[in-house]
Design an enzyme around this catalytic site. Structure first.
Site, PDB file in Angstrom:
ATOM      1  N   SER A   8       0.791  -1.254   0.004  1.00 37.76           N
ATOM      2  CA  SER A   8       0.057  -0.026  -0.048  1.00 37.76           C
ATOM      3  C   SER A   8       0.982   1.228  -0.112  1.00 37.76           C
ATOM      4  CB  SER A   8      -1.192   0.022   1.380  1.00 37.76           C
ATOM      5  OG  SER A   8      -1.938   0.812   1.031  1.00 37.76           O
ATOM      6  N   ASP A 104      -9.450  -4.669  -4.714  1.00 36.47           N
ATOM      7  CA  ASP A 104      -8.957  -3.452  -4.018  1.00 36.47           C
ATOM      8  C   ASP A 104      -8.838  -2.198  -5.140  1.00 36.47           C
ATOM      9  OD1 ASP A 104      -6.889  -2.074  -3.089  1.00 36.47           O
ATOM     10  OD2 ASP A 104      -5.359  -3.157  -2.875  1.00 36.47           O
ATOM     11  N   HIS A 134      -7.886  -5.345  -0.652  1.00 43.35           N
ATOM     12  CA  HIS A 134      -6.688  -4.613   0.234  1.00 43.35           C
ATOM     13  C   HIS A 134      -6.364  -5.123   1.335  1.00 43.35           C
ATOM     14  CE1 HIS A 134      -3.983  -1.312   0.008  1.00 43.35           C
ATOM     15  NE2 HIS A 134      -4.134  -1.124   1.410  1.00 43.35           N
TER      16      HIS A 134
END
Length: 171
Positions: A8, A104, A134
């Protein structure tokens, strides 16, 4: 031998470090591991439109808030060290592993970055994990696909280190 990696926002930082290392002539990196990386501030992608409501954990609104906190000023979103997909030249980067999850909101920007670095001649292993949202890499260790994702990263890193070691041995 040095590799960088993150997931991320950490994937964003790892990609930025790879760009900086190339631009500043070191340190020489062996590999970059980008797990559902943030690579651009573009909230119009298909994955944001389809998956940004928050039902899969990460929302479009949270990402907007994160970007507001990350950037000193909105124009910084054009800086490749903040948004690596903005880089005009992606040649000369270390080999890459880029993983994304089907559900995601960051999927499309991660895959776009993987495609751009491939086009720039960077050896890249890019995988979209079906059914994954995610956070799967860090938080879903009980899920078989998360185990597969971790094993895939380990395999590529091991190969990258072995290739660099064998190249040094031949010198």
């Amino acid at each position: 031998r040095v590799a960088v990696g993150g997931s991320s926002a950490g994937g964003n930082l790892a990609a930025a470090v790879a760009l900086m290392a190339r631009d500043r002539k070191g340190p020489k990196l062996v590999c970059q591991v980008l797990i559902y990386p943030v690579t651009n501030r573009d909230f119009t992608t298909k994955s944001y439109q389809e998956r940004g409501g928050g039902e899969y954990g990460l929302s479009l609104e949270r990402m907007k808030s994160f970007w507001e906190q990350y950037l000193a000023k909105p124009e910084d979103a054009k800086n490749p060290y903040a948004a690596p997909l903005q880089a005009t030249d992606l040649r000369g980067l270390p080999m890459a592993v880029v993983q994304t999850g089907e559900y995601d909101p960051l999927r499309d920007e991660g895959e776009a970055y993987a495609e751009r670095i491939k086009q720039a001649g960077v050896p890249t292993v890019s995988t979209r994990y079906a059914g994954m949202a995610h956070g799967y890499f860090n938080q879903w260790s009980a899920v078989d696909k998360a185990h597969d994702a971790i094993a895939d990263v380990c395999k590529v890193i091991k190969e990258a280190f072995e290739v660099k070691a064998s190249q040094r041995a031949r010198r």
